[in-house]
Motif scaffolding. Structure first.
Motif, PDB file in Angstrom:
ATOM      1  N   UNK A   1      26.141 -24.359 -18.869  1.00 15.61           N
ATOM      2  CA  UNK A   1      26.119 -25.699 -18.547  1.00 15.61           C
ATOM      3  C   UNK A   1      26.861 -26.926 -19.317  1.00 15.61           C
ATOM      4  N   UNK A   2      27.087 -27.960 -18.987  1.00 13.22           N
ATOM      5  CA  UNK A   2      27.934 -28.934 -19.612  1.00 13.22           C
ATOM      6  C   UNK A   2      27.249 -29.229 -20.805  1.00 13.22           C
ATOM      7  N   UNK A   3      26.060 -29.389 -21.004  1.00 15.50           N
ATOM      8  CA  UNK A   3      25.091 -29.587 -22.370  1.00 15.50           C
ATOM      9  C   UNK A   3      25.395 -28.292 -23.136  1.00 15.50           C
ATOM     10  N   UNK A   4      25.550 -27.307 -22.750  1.00 14.05           N
ATOM     11  CA  UNK A   4      25.641 -26.120 -23.682  1.00 14.05           C
ATOM     12  C   UNK A   4      27.060 -26.251 -24.292  1.00 14.05           C
ATOM     13  N   UNK A   5      28.029 -26.566 -23.463  1.00 13.13           N
ATOM     14  CA  UNK A   5      29.545 -26.548 -24.075  1.00 13.13           C
ATOM     15  C   UNK A   5      29.595 -27.867 -25.017  1.00 13.13           C
ATOM     16  N   UNK A   6      28.760 -29.017 -24.658  1.00 11.74           N
ATOM     17  CA  UNK A   6      28.835 -30.083 -25.365  1.00 11.74           C
ATOM     18  C   UNK A   6      28.441 -29.702 -26.730  1.00 11.74           C
ATOM     19  N   UNK A   7      27.482 -28.538 -26.978  1.00  8.63           N
ATOM     20  CA  UNK A   7      26.641 -28.738 -27.845  1.00  8.63           C
ATOM     21  C   UNK A   7      27.569 -27.468 -28.935  1.00  8.63           C
ATOM     22  N   UNK A   8      28.936 -27.286 -28.408  1.00  4.86           N
ATOM     23  CA  UNK A   8      29.852 -26.155 -29.369  1.00  4.86           C
ATOM     24  C   UNK A   8      31.046 -27.070 -29.852  1.00  4.86           C
ATOM     25  N   UNK A   9      30.808 -27.835 -31.168  1.00  2.00           N
ATOM     26  CA  UNK A   9      31.720 -28.696 -31.564  1.00  2.00           C
ATOM     27  C   UNK A   9      33.064 -28.014 -31.767  1.00  2.00           C
TER      28      UNK A   9
END
Length: 392
Positions: free
Chosen positions: A236-244
């Motif tokens: 999900x976009x949120x999961x990738x966003x949470x990978x700095x």
């Protein structure tokens, strides 16, 4: 005696001195505030101050609570439209991406989703009136110097927005709006492949070297394999966003691509909105943001596109036009990674909100270069409200 502080500082309080006619639209998976060009200040500082106040930027909390913005890039947009003096266009339009936290007004790219509402706005606001029936409005985008043809229906002097078409990322249905980008390649002035190469080598701190492709059609985007980061594009976009580390690496590549494509002299000088960067992968089963199961055989390629340093919840239409070009131009990473690709039929792009269908007409020249004739996408739109917006 207690001191009443309620009236302190009232000498500095003033009513907002200006109100400007505006219309609020949804176009595709985005929303924007629309103005007639004559109502937007010519002075850049005054214009930017107005747009920031309208959207509620800058906002360190990232919510844009004091304006019409929605706290994510697809909901922090503005456009202004005027009658064109060009022979190949009926109206000219300019798109502004408004920075949420920093208030930067970025005019470096176009918004394909909101392009779907330019024609209806021009018709309904008397900029380019047309009779009832099937309509076509030729639109010149000043950001990219490209022409887009909008096809829709007019009834009782207004664009028909109700219908039975569904698009990924939008609840409900609407009337189809066909958008044809004419000769969409070369927004950066260097053709569909700005570096002259279908693929080249990139690197990012902590991830070494890996292949990528820079494609320019309606927008410039650099595409890199999701597998470099151990991803499949089912995330999900949120999961990738949470990978700095992944987000930082994507931004590193994006700024590198800006220099290679001739859009910036240094990586630090790259604009926020252009070029874009996307992860791509072969099809795998995944769930959309709405929870719908998508099978691997329902699409040709998976994408996760970054927008203003966050992964887009769907895919930008201009981004989809670039993806479409990359799919049909032989030798690009997208072309080689796609599965069951038939470039004469619909191109099926798997994204966080579902599968977007597009088309692209490209022809290979005798010297091996490519001529991109047009790209096509369908959107729905809705006029949400009109009136005045108040600002300093």
């Amino acid at each position: 005696m207690a001191h009443d502080k309620r009236n302190e500082g009232t000498s500095k309080m003033t009513a907002l001195p200006r109100k400007t006619p505006a219309v609020f639209y949804r176009g595709g998976t985005s929303k924007a505030v629309f103005f007639k060009a004559e109502d937007v200040p010519e002075n850049i500082e005054e214009r930017d101050t107005m747009l920031c106040a309208v959207m509620g930027s800058p906002d360190p909390y990232g919510r844009q609570l004091d304006g019409l913005g929605g706290g994510i890039s697809s909901l922090s947009k503005a456009m202004w439209v005027k009658k064109s003096t060009r022979n190949d266009a009926d109206v000219d339009y300019t798109f502004a991406q408004v920075g949420i936290r920093d208030g930067v007004i970025d005019l470096s790219s176009n918004c394909g989703n909101m392009t779907s509402t330019v024609g209806p706005f021009a018709i309904e606001e008397g900029i380019f009136p047309l009779p009832d029936g099937p309509a076509m409005v030729r639109m010149f985008n000043t950001n990219t110097n490209k022409i887009v043809h909008a096809h829709f229906t007019i009834q009782d002097g207004r664009a028909v927005s109700t219908g039975d078409m569904e698009i990924p990322g939008v609840s409900g249905t609407g009337a189809p709006m066909r958008l044809d980008w004419m000769d969409p390649a070369g927004t950066a002035g260097r053709g569909v492949l700005p570096t002259g190469k279908a693929q080249e080598t990139f690197s990012a701190p902590g991830f070494g070297e890996f292949p990528g492709s820079i494609v320019d059609a309606a927008a410039v985007c650099v595409y890199i394999p999701a597998s470099v980061f151990g991803l499949t594009c089912a995330e999900s976009p949120m999961a990738i966003d949470a990978m700095p580390e992944v987000m930082a690496a994507m931004e590193h590549v994006r700024r590198d691509a800006a220099v290679r494509a001739g859009m910036a002299e240094t990586p630090e000088a790259a604009a926020q909105a252009a070029p874009r960067v996307a992860l791509i992968a072969p099809p795998v089963p995944y769930k959309t943001l709405a929870g719908t199961e998508i099978r691997a055989d329902e699409y040709n390629i998976a994408v996760r596109v970054a927008s203003m340093e966050n992964i887009h919840r769907a895919v930008q239409v201009t981004g989809a036009m670039s993806i479409s070009a990359g799919l049909v131009v032989e030798g690009t990473l997208l072309n080689e990674m796609a599965v069951d690709l038939d470039t004469s039929e619909d191109l099926k792009i798997g994204n966080p909100s579902g599968v977007l269908r597009t088309r692209a007409d490209a022809r290979k020249n005798p010297d091996g270069s490519w001529n991109l004739v047009s790209t096509t996408a369908y959107r729905t739109f809705r006029r949400i409200m009109d009136g005045y917006v108040y600002h300093p």
